[in-house]
Write a protein that holds these residues in place. Structure first.
Motif, PDB file in Angstrom:
ATOM      1  N   GLN A 151      11.643 -16.683 -12.886  1.00  0.00           N
ATOM      2  CA  GLN A 151      13.069 -16.517 -12.590  1.00  0.00           C
ATOM      3  C   GLN A 151      13.901 -17.612 -13.256  1.00  0.00           C
ATOM      4  O   GLN A 151      14.996 -17.349 -13.758  1.00  0.00           O
ATOM      5  CB  GLN A 151      13.283 -16.538 -11.072  1.00  0.00           C
ATOM      6  N   VAL A 152      13.391 -18.837 -13.258  1.00  0.00           N
ATOM      7  CA  VAL A 152      14.095 -19.922 -13.945  1.00  0.00           C
ATOM      8  C   VAL A 152      14.110 -19.664 -15.448  1.00  0.00           C
ATOM      9  O   VAL A 152      15.138 -19.845 -16.117  1.00  0.00           O
ATOM     10  CB  VAL A 152      13.433 -21.287 -13.641  1.00  0.00           C
ATOM     11  N   ARG A 153      12.977 -19.209 -16.000  1.00  0.00           N
ATOM     12  CA  ARG A 153      12.887 -18.944 -17.433  1.00  0.00           C
ATOM     13  C   ARG A 153      13.887 -17.862 -17.863  1.00  0.00           C
ATOM     14  O   ARG A 153      14.447 -17.921 -18.967  1.00  0.00           O
ATOM     15  CB  ARG A 153      11.468 -18.509 -17.796  1.00  0.00           C
ATOM     16  N   LYS A 154      14.120 -16.889 -17.012  1.00  0.00           N
ATOM     17  CA  LYS A 154      15.059 -15.820 -17.343  1.00  0.00           C
ATOM     18  C   LYS A 154      16.475 -16.361 -17.503  1.00  0.00           C
ATOM     19  O   LYS A 154      17.243 -15.895 -18.357  1.00  0.00           O
ATOM     20  CB  LYS A 154      15.018 -14.744 -16.251  1.00  0.00           C
ATOM     21  N   GLU A 155      16.832 -17.369 -16.693  1.00  0.00           N
ATOM     22  CA  GLU A 155      18.179 -17.939 -16.750  1.00  0.00           C
ATOM     23  C   GLU A 155      18.295 -19.048 -17.793  1.00  0.00           C
ATOM     24  O   GLU A 155      19.355 -19.221 -18.408  1.00  0.00           O
ATOM     25  CB  GLU A 155      18.577 -18.480 -15.374  1.00  0.00           C
ATOM     26  N   TYR A 156      17.219 -19.803 -17.981  1.00  0.00           N
ATOM     27  CA  TYR A 156      17.231 -20.942 -18.908  1.00  0.00           C
ATOM     28  C   TYR A 156      15.972 -20.890 -19.785  1.00  0.00           C
ATOM     29  O   TYR A 156      15.051 -21.692 -19.618  1.00  0.00           O
ATOM     30  CB  TYR A 156      17.281 -22.260 -18.138  1.00  0.00           C
ATOM     31  N   PRO A 157      15.923 -19.964 -20.728  1.00  0.00           N
ATOM     32  CA  PRO A 157      14.691 -19.772 -21.509  1.00  0.00           C
ATOM     33  C   PRO A 157      14.348 -20.932 -22.446  1.00  0.00           C
ATOM     34  O   PRO A 157      13.211 -21.033 -22.904  1.00  0.00           O
ATOM     35  CB  PRO A 157      14.990 -18.495 -22.317  1.00  0.00           C
ATOM     36  N   TYR A 158      15.307 -21.804 -22.721  1.00  0.00           N
ATOM     37  CA  TYR A 158      15.105 -22.873 -23.697  1.00  0.00           C
ATOM     38  C   TYR A 158      14.595 -24.167 -23.074  1.00  0.00           C
ATOM     39  O   TYR A 158      14.430 -25.172 -23.774  1.00  0.00           O
ATOM     40  CB  TYR A 158      16.417 -23.162 -24.434  1.00  0.00           C
ATOM     41  N   LEU A 159      14.356 -24.206 -21.764  1.00  0.00           N
ATOM     42  CA  LEU A 159      13.809 -25.408 -21.139  1.00  0.00           C
ATOM     43  C   LEU A 159      12.346 -25.581 -21.526  1.00  0.00           C
ATOM     44  O   LEU A 159      11.664 -24.619 -21.907  1.00  0.00           O
ATOM     45  CB  LEU A 159      13.949 -25.336 -19.621  1.00  0.00           C
ATOM     46  N   ASN A 160      11.848 -26.784 -21.384  1.00  0.00           N
ATOM     47  CA  ASN A 160      10.477 -27.104 -21.793  1.00  0.00           C
ATOM     48  C   ASN A 160       9.517 -26.761 -20.642  1.00  0.00           C
ATOM     49  O   ASN A 160       9.108 -27.633 -19.877  1.00  0.00           O
ATOM     50  CB  ASN A 160      10.375 -28.581 -22.172  1.00  0.00           C
ATOM     51  N   PHE A 161       9.152 -25.487 -20.531  1.00  0.00           N
ATOM     52  CA  PHE A 161       8.336 -25.019 -19.415  1.00  0.00           C
ATOM     53  C   PHE A 161       6.887 -25.473 -19.520  1.00  0.00           C
ATOM     54  O   PHE A 161       6.199 -25.587 -18.503  1.00  0.00           O
ATOM     55  CB  PHE A 161       8.389 -23.485 -19.339  1.00  0.00           C
ATOM     56  N   ASN A 162       6.394 -25.708 -20.693  1.00  0.00           N
ATOM     57  CA  ASN A 162       4.962 -25.969 -20.886  1.00  0.00           C
ATOM     58  C   ASN A 162       4.641 -27.436 -21.127  1.00  0.00           C
ATOM     59  O   ASN A 162       3.553 -27.756 -21.608  1.00  0.00           O
ATOM     60  CB  ASN A 162       4.451 -25.120 -22.050  1.00  0.00           C
ATOM     61  N   ASP A 163       5.577 -28.311 -20.810  1.00  0.00           N
ATOM     62  CA  ASP A 163       5.320 -29.743 -20.958  1.00  0.00           C
ATOM     63  C   ASP A 163       4.111 -30.140 -20.110  1.00  0.00           C
ATOM     64  O   ASP A 163       4.045 -29.837 -18.916  1.00  0.00           O
ATOM     65  CB  ASP A 163       6.554 -30.530 -20.507  1.00  0.00           C
ATOM     66  N   ALA A 164       3.146 -30.806 -20.722  1.00  0.00           N
ATOM     67  CA  ALA A 164       1.908 -31.136 -20.013  1.00  0.00           C
ATOM     68  C   ALA A 164       2.150 -32.078 -18.840  1.00  0.00           C
ATOM     69  O   ALA A 164       1.445 -32.022 -17.832  1.00  0.00           O
ATOM     70  CB  ALA A 164       0.909 -31.764 -20.988  1.00  0.00           C
ATOM     71  N   ARG A 165       3.151 -32.952 -18.974  1.00  0.00           N
ATOM     72  CA  ARG A 165       3.424 -33.904 -17.898  1.00  0.00           C
ATOM     73  C   ARG A 165       4.325 -33.319 -16.825  1.00  0.00           C
ATOM     74  O   ARG A 165       4.133 -33.569 -15.640  1.00  0.00           O
ATOM     75  CB  ARG A 165       4.080 -35.168 -18.462  1.00  0.00           C
ATOM     76  N   PHE A 166       5.319 -32.534 -17.233  1.00  0.00           N
ATOM     77  CA  PHE A 166       6.334 -32.054 -16.295  1.00  0.00           C
ATOM     78  C   PHE A 166       6.509 -30.537 -16.395  1.00  0.00           C
ATOM     79  O   PHE A 166       7.582 -30.048 -16.759  1.00  0.00           O
ATOM     80  CB  PHE A 166       7.677 -32.744 -16.564  1.00  0.00           C
ATOM     81  N   PRO A 167       5.482 -29.735 -16.117  1.00  0.00           N
ATOM     82  CA  PRO A 167       5.647 -28.280 -16.185  1.00  0.00           C
ATOM     83  C   PRO A 167       6.667 -27.800 -15.154  1.00  0.00           C
ATOM     84  O   PRO A 167       6.717 -28.303 -14.035  1.00  0.00           O
ATOM     85  CB  PRO A 167       4.243 -27.756 -15.872  1.00  0.00           C
ATOM     86  N   ILE A 168       7.493 -26.845 -15.550  1.00  0.00           N
ATOM     87  CA  ILE A 168       8.495 -26.297 -14.628  1.00  0.00           C
ATOM     88  C   ILE A 168       7.856 -25.158 -13.845  1.00  0.00           C
ATOM     89  O   ILE A 168       7.462 -24.144 -14.406  1.00  0.00           O
ATOM     90  CB  ILE A 168       9.731 -25.812 -15.402  1.00  0.00           C
ATOM     91  N   LYS A 169       7.752 -25.334 -12.530  1.00  0.00           N
ATOM     92  CA  LYS A 169       7.088 -24.358 -11.667  1.00  0.00           C
ATOM     93  C   LYS A 169       8.053 -23.520 -10.836  1.00  0.00           C
ATOM     94  O   LYS A 169       7.623 -22.649 -10.080  1.00  0.00           O
ATOM     95  CB  LYS A 169       6.106 -25.079 -10.744  1.00  0.00           C
TER      96      LYS A 169
END
Length: 416
Positions: A151-169
Motif C-alpha cells: 500500500q505504501v509502494r502504491k502511493e510512493y513507488p520511488y522510496l527505497n523499499f529494498n534497503d538492506a538496513r532500513f526495509p520499508i514494511k
C-alpha cells in the motif's frame, strides 16, 4: 473588511484602491485586562480566542520584533494528531479539528492542505508500536490507518523499499494530517484578533515584570510600563529568558531545530512522509520545494541558525529514504528556537506569581498545536481553570511524577 472572492473581483475592477491594512499598528494603552507576551502563532491565537470566544475586549499582544518573525515562520508547516498518550492525543486531535475550520473562523486563506501523513515502518517492533499508537488515536476520535508495504509502494513507488538496513514494511497513515502555510497562520490570527479589538503592538520588547506582594501588575517594556490584570507568556524558545525576569527557573531548555527547502521541483510528494529508521520528515510546498527537517542541533542555544553536522545528518536520512533526493539542490535553510521540556510535552498553567500565566515547552509540537494552544491558553486566562483537553499540562506534573513522556527517553530535553 471581510475577504471573499467577490471582494477580490470588486477590487480588481476598481484599481485595488479599497484594500485596508490587515491590522492596526497602535501605541500601547496604560492598562489592559490581559496582556499576552509573544506575537507568534500561540500568542496571536490566544488573543483571537480571548476576544472572539471569551468576549475579552481589553487585550494586547506585545511582540519584540514583527508579526511572523519567530518560530511561526520558521517551521516545516506539518499538522497532525498522531500521538499515543492520553495526556497528548485528545489535545492534538482538538487542535486538528480547529485547523479544519480555521480559514472560516478567521476569514483568511491559511492554505490548509489535508494531504495526509504517513509514518513509515521499518521493523516488526515498530509495527507493533505503531499499531498501538493507531488504536490510541482511534479511541480518542482521530483517524488512523495501518498500511502494508504494498500500500505504501502504491502511493510512493520511488522510496527505497529494498534497503538492506532500513526495509520499508508499511506505515501508519493519518489522512487528515497535512500542511498549512505558516506565515498565513500568523497573519490570519493577527487580522482576526485586531478586528475584535485586540491591540497588536510590534517592536515592543519586555524588559521586566512589575511584581508587588506576589502579584504581577504588568510588564516593563521598551515602550514603557503596560499595566495588566493578567499577563500570559507565550514566547517559545525565549521562555527561559522572559520568565527569568519574573524570578522563575523553568523545566525547559532552548535548542536549535533546523529546517530546509530544496529548489522547486515538479509535483512529487502527494503528502507528508516521516522516516522511521532515522529522524527525517518531508513534504512538498505549493512552490515545488521539498520542505524537510530532522534532529535538533543537540546543544543549548538561542541562535536562529544551525550547524553543518546536522545538515549532513538530515540529508543522509533523506538519501536513505529516497536516494533521488540527492540530485536536488538545497535552496535555503534556517533555524528555530525550540522550548524543549523535560518530558517532551508542553505546559499551559498558572505560575506561583498571581496574575502571571505560562504557555510553553512545545518541543517539536509547537506549530501543529497552534489553534488548541491558543484556545486552551485563552480558556485558562479567561476562566482561571484549565481547558478539559489540557488538564495534564501542569507545572506540578514533574513534582508528582505524572510526566507525559511520549518517547520514553526520560528527562533529557534534547532527546524528545
Amino acid at each position: 473588511m471581510r475577504y471573499s472572492g467577490f471582494r477580490v473581483i470588486k477590487e480588481a475592477l476598481t484599481g485595488h484602491e479599497g484594500w485596508t491594512p490587515a491590522w492596526r499598528d497602535p501605541e500601547p494603552k496604560a492598562q489592559y485586562d490581559i496582556v499576552v507576551i509573544g506575537g507568534g502563532g500561540h500568542g496571536l491565537a490566544t488573543a483571537h480566542y480571548l476576544a472572539k470566544v471569551y468576549g475579552q475586549r481589553k487585550v494586547a499582544v506585545i511582540e519584540k520584533g514583527w508579526i511572523g518573525g519567530g518560530n511561526v515562520g520558521r517551521n516545516t508547516t506539518i499538522i497532525r494528531s498522531n500521538y499515543l498518550l492520553d495526556g497528548n492525543e485528545p489535545f492534538y486531535e482538538f487542535s486538528l479539528k480547529l485547523w479544519e475550520g480555521l480559514e472560516q473562523d478567521v476569514n483568511y486563506n491559511a492554505m490548509v492542505s489535508q494531504r495526509g501523513i504517513i509514518n513509515l515502518i521499518h521493523s516488526d517492533a515498530q509495527r507493533d508500536a505503531f499499531t498501538r499508537r493507531g488504536n490510541a488515536m482511534i479511541l480518542n476520535g482521530a483517524d488512523a490507518e495501518l498500511l502494508d508495504a504494498d500500500q505504501v509502494r502504491k502511493e510512493y513507488p520511488y522510496l527505497n523499499f529494498n534497503d538492506a538496513r532500513f526495509p520499508i514494511k508499511g506505515g501508519l497513515a493519518q489522512r487528515r494530517g497535512g500542511t498549512v502555510r505558516h506565515d498565513a497562520v500568523a497573519w490570519g490570527y493577527a487580522r482576526s484578533a485586531d478586528s475584535h479589538g485586540v491591540d497588536i503592538i510590534q517592536n515592543c520588547e519586555v524588559t521586566g515584570f512589575r511584581i508587588e506582594n506576589g502579584k504581577c501588575l504588568g510588564v516593563e517594556t521598551s515602550k514603557g510600563f503596560i499595566g495588566a490584570g493578567k499577563v500570559g507568556c507565550a514566547v517559545a524558545g525565549n521562555s527561559g529568558r522572559v520568565m527569568g525576569m519574573a524570578g522563575m527557573r523553568l523545566p525547559i531548555e532552548s535548542h536549535v531545530l533546523q529546517a530546509f527547502v530544496s529548489e522547486g521541483l515538479k509535483p512529487l510528494l502527494p503528502g507528508v512522509i516521516t522516516f522511521g529508521a532515522g529522524h527525517f520528515y518531508v513534504s512538498q510546498s505549493d512552490k515545488g520545494g521539498l520542505v524537510f527537517g530532522g534532529d535538533l542541533d543537540g546543544y543549548n542555544s538561542y541562535a536562529q541558525r544551525g550547524n553543518l553536522p546536522v545538515v549532513e545528518d538530515v540529508c543522509e536520512g533523506g538519501m536513505a529514504l529516497m536516494p533521488m533526493i540527492g540530485r536536488a539542490r538545497l535552496l535555503r535553510m534556517w533555524g528555530g528556537i525550540m522550548d524543549m521540556s523535560m518530558d517532551g510535552s508542553p505546559i499551559i498553567d498558572r505560575t506561583p506569581v498571581e496574575g502571571l500565566y505560562f504557555n510553553g515547552g512545545w518541543c517539536y509540537g509547537g506549530f501543529k498545536a497552534t489553534p488548541a494552544s491558543g484556545y486552551c491558553f485563552a480558556h485558562l486566562l479567561a476562566r482561571d481553570e484549565p481547558h478539559p483537553t489540557a488538564t495534564a499540562y501542569r507545572f506540578d506534573r514533574f513534582r508528582t511524577g505524572r510526566m507525559i513522556d511520549e518517547k520514553g527517553v526520560g528527562n533529557q530535553p534534547n532527546l524528545h
